[in-house]
Design an enzyme around this catalytic site. Structure first.
Site, PDB file in Angstrom:
ATOM      1  N   ASP A   1      52.217  27.363  24.512  1.00  0.00           N
ATOM      2  CA  ASP A   1      53.658  27.563  25.635  1.00  0.00           C
ATOM      3  C   ASP A   1      52.916  26.799  25.822  1.00  0.00           C
ATOM      4  OD1 ASP A   1      54.877  28.364  27.614  1.00  0.00           O
ATOM      5  OD2 ASP A   1      53.472  29.298  29.067  1.00  0.00           O
TER       6      ASP A   1
ATOM      7  N   ARG B   1      53.656  37.577  28.823  1.00  0.00           N
ATOM      8  CA  ARG B   1      51.750  38.613  28.743  1.00  0.00           C
ATOM      9  C   ARG B   1      51.423  39.088  28.708  1.00  0.00           C
ATOM     10  NH1 ARG B   1      51.917  32.931  33.134  1.00  0.00           N
ATOM     11  NH2 ARG B   1      52.143  34.149  34.349  1.00  0.00           N
TER      12      ARG B   1
ATOM     13  N   PHE C   1      47.898  25.363  25.311  1.00  0.00           N
ATOM     14  CA  PHE C   1      48.501  25.370  26.417  1.00  0.00           C
ATOM     15  C   PHE C   1      48.189  26.475  27.627  1.00  0.00           C
ATOM     16  CE2 PHE C   1      50.979  23.434  23.049  1.00  0.00           C
ATOM     17  CZ  PHE C   1      50.838  22.158  23.450  1.00  0.00           C
TER      18      PHE C   1
ATOM     19  N   ASP D   1      43.577  23.271  26.646  1.00  0.00           N
ATOM     20  CA  ASP D   1      44.156  22.804  27.842  1.00  0.00           C
ATOM     21  C   ASP D   1      44.052  21.314  27.733  1.00  0.00           C
ATOM     22  OD1 ASP D   1      46.567  23.951  29.702  1.00  0.00           O
ATOM     23  OD2 ASP D   1      46.192  21.854  30.812  1.00  0.00           O
ATOM     24  N   SER D   2      44.672  20.369  28.140  1.00  0.00           N
ATOM     25  CA  SER D   2      44.734  18.900  28.615  1.00  0.00           C
ATOM     26  C   SER D   2      44.480  18.804  30.129  1.00  0.00           C
ATOM     27  CB  SER D   2      46.086  17.596  27.702  1.00  0.00           C
ATOM     28  OG  SER D   2      46.847  18.675  29.180  1.00  0.00           O
TER      29      SER D   2
ATOM     30  N   CYS E   1      60.542  26.504  26.542  1.00  0.00           N
ATOM     31  CA  CYS E   1      60.368  26.065  28.351  1.00  0.00           C
ATOM     32  C   CYS E   1      61.641  25.176  28.734  1.00  0.00           C
ATOM     33  CB  CYS E   1      59.957  26.240  29.255  1.00  0.00           C
ATOM     34  SG  CYS E   1      58.608  24.633  29.911  1.00  0.00           S
TER      35      CYS E   1
HETATM   36  N1  SAH Z   1      51.118  29.180  29.225  1.00  0.00           N
HETATM   37  C1  SAH Z   1      50.991  29.024  30.638  1.00  0.00           C
HETATM   38  C2  SAH Z   1      51.202  27.316  31.034  1.00  0.00           C
HETATM   39  C3  SAH Z   1      51.527  26.799  30.305  1.00  0.00           C
HETATM   40  S1  SAH Z   1      52.408  25.571  31.359  1.00  0.00           S
HETATM   41  C4  SAH Z   1      50.544  30.218  31.825  1.00  0.00           C
HETATM   42  O1  SAH Z   1      51.130  31.238  31.153  1.00  0.00           O
HETATM   43  O2  SAH Z   1      49.991  30.344  32.917  1.00  0.00           O
HETATM   44  C5  SAH Z   1      51.855  24.259  30.226  1.00  0.00           C
HETATM   45  C6  SAH Z   1      50.169  23.736  30.115  1.00  0.00           C
HETATM   46  O3  SAH Z   1      50.210  21.881  28.372  1.00  0.00           O
HETATM   47  C7  SAH Z   1      50.317  22.594  31.396  1.00  0.00           C
HETATM   48  O4  SAH Z   1      48.861  23.895  31.601  1.00  0.00           O
HETATM   49  C8  SAH Z   1      49.988  20.990  31.041  1.00  0.00           C
HETATM   50  O5  SAH Z   1      48.195  20.911  31.419  1.00  0.00           O
HETATM   51  C9  SAH Z   1      49.141  21.449  28.710  1.00  0.00           C
HETATM   52  N2  SAH Z   1      49.435  20.407  28.527  1.00  0.00           N
HETATM   53  C10 SAH Z   1      50.518  19.042  28.508  1.00  0.00           C
HETATM   54  N3  SAH Z   1      50.098  18.825  27.349  1.00  0.00           N
HETATM   55  C11 SAH Z   1      49.473  19.010  26.410  1.00  0.00           C
HETATM   56  C12 SAH Z   1      49.137  18.709  24.983  1.00  0.00           C
HETATM   57  N4  SAH Z   1      49.996  18.023  24.206  1.00  0.00           N
HETATM   58  N5  SAH Z   1      47.567  19.270  24.647  1.00  0.00           N
HETATM   59  C13 SAH Z   1      46.946  20.726  26.299  1.00  0.00           C
HETATM   60  N6  SAH Z   1      47.433  20.242  26.852  1.00  0.00           N
HETATM   61  C14 SAH Z   1      48.857  19.944  26.744  1.00  0.00           C
END
Ligand code: SAH
Length: 388
Positions: A292, A207, A222, A243-244, A332
């Site tokens: 991510d 980050r 995400f 985010d979803s 990941c």
């Molecule tokens: N970048 C973040 C961590 C991401 S974890 C950080 O730095 O903290 C992955 C995220 O993707 C989760 O919050 C989950 O809710 C979201 N997610 C999962 N599938 C998704 C989709 N199809 N579209 C949008 N968000 C999604």
């Protein structure tokens, strides 16, 4: 002590200190070994290899822990290894108070995951062996950190693979929301309801690094609770964070307030794939795109489907990136090797008719170490690219 004897030729990896003995590598073992009992693993010629914890309910029938025959794996051994693991993280104190104190096999404590979030601690006991040492582990953590609360988090995938029925619960004190600091940014963390164990601490340095490349209109796909958003916002004209999970976005708004960046951040609840596809159709363009996604392939078997999803994600993203825009993309998925993930960026670039330069190659934070004899511990891969 009970003994497990390996088939001839199956001693090579354990002798190199790889910690997993698969059931099909075992020639014979004593009867009535309890789940989690410490056993001695030997070769056919009665050569000692290591001590480890036994679990007949798992494909990985022994998790090796100690290769010195003169040592005893007991409570004081666990204390010593736990304290050593915590001490190895002491250099992070100036950067953050959210630290992974124990990263399982990488820290010679199979199945044990311990994260500290300021005054809260989370623990995962994901092997039958570690489950037996709960008492001493909790006592050591209260002694070392005097936390307000300790909470048990369960990775259901890992627990299932071990045949364990575990329950998320308070193990000590009072568990409540807390605030952590990471590279000068503040985040609210809920260790009970948050994803993973509350926060994605494995992305800590990424980050900070990605922020150096951010400019103009930024897309944080995400975004969860705004880990990247909060670091990117001061360098951006606007940040569109998608985010979803509505709960994650609510916490992101709190985190933006904590860091004084509510002014240029928009939180959008949507599917990132759909949002990017639509943005491309509408001609919406960004200068920087951060991606991510969650673990799309936990295992090798799930990899082909995940590769197609990564490719689509990269294609849609590149269609929305201005010339010479920055793409920071992460995976990941333990089941997708780094080279395969990079190839999905190349596939996306080919279809988007763009050229891509790799500027930085990124990995998981140092408190999620990869022991050389256990390369399986490497799961987080990232590339910062310039998309010409
Ligand atoms: N970048 C973040 C961590 C991401 S974890 C950080 O730095 O903290 C992955 C995220 O993707 C989760 O919050 C989950 O809710 C979201 N997610 C999962 N599938 C998704 C989709 N199809 N579209 C949008 N968000 C999604």
């Amino acid at each position: 002590m009970k003994t497990v004897t390996l088939k001839p030729g199956r001693e090579k990896l354990p002798l190199l200190r790889h910690p997993w003995i698969y059931a099909n590598a075992v020639d014979s073992h004593d009867n009535d070994i309890a789940p989690g009992e410490i056993v001695r693993v030997v070769t056919g010629k009665d050569g000692f290899i290591a001590y480890g914890s036994f679990n007949k309910n798992s494909q990985i029938i022994v998790r090796l822990m100690e290769w010195d025959a003169a040592k005893t794996v007991d409570e004081s051994w666990i204390s010593e290894k736990l304290r050593a693991s915590c001490a190895r993280r002491s250099n992070l104190a100036s950067v953050t108070d959210a630290v992974r104190l124990v990263h399982a096999e990488s820290d010679l404590l199979p199945g044990l995951i311990i994260d500290r979030y300021n005054d809260m601690v989370t623990v995962g006991f994901h092997t039958a062996g570690m489950n037996r040492f709960r008492g001493i582990i909790i006592r050591e953590l209260t002694d070392l950190y005097t936390p307000e609360g300790i909470y048990e988090r369960v990775d259901t995938h890992a627990a299932k693979a071990e045949g364990l029925t575990l329950e998320e619960k308070t193990l000590f004190g009072t568990v409540k929301e807390t605030e952590i600091t990471e590279h000068g940014k503040k985040y609210s963390v809920d260790v009970v309801t948050g994803q993973k164990t509350g926060f994605y601490i494995d992305q800590r340095d990424n980050r900070h690094i990605v922020a150096e490349y951010v400019s103009g209109d930024v897309f944080d796909g995400f975004c969860y609770t705004g880990g990247f958003t909060v670091h990117a916002a001061p360098h951006a004209t606007s940040v569109t964070s998608v985010d979803s999970s509505g709960d994650a976005l609510d916490r992101m708004r709190i985190n933006c307030e904590k860091n004084g960046c509510t002014g240029n951040v928009s939180a959008i609840e949507a599917d990132v794939f759909d949002y990017l596809r639509k943005s491309a159709e509408d001609g919406k363009m960004f200068d920087t795109i951060i991606l991510d996604p969650p673990k799309l392939a936990p295992t090798r078997q799930a990899a082909p489907k995940a590769l197609r999803a990564y490719k689509d994600m990269h294609l849609f993203a590149m269609k929305c990136l201005k010339p010479n825009g920055i793409l920071a993309s992460f995976s990941c998925s333990g089941g997708v090797p780094r080279d395969d993930f990079r190839t999905t960026i190349a596939w996306g670039a080919k279809d988007a008719k763009r050229d891509v330069q790799v500027l930085r190659v990124l990995s998981q934070a140092e408190d999620h170490p990869v022991r050389l004899s256990f390369p399986e511990a490497e799961y987080l891969k990232g590339f910062i690219c310039r998309v010409i």
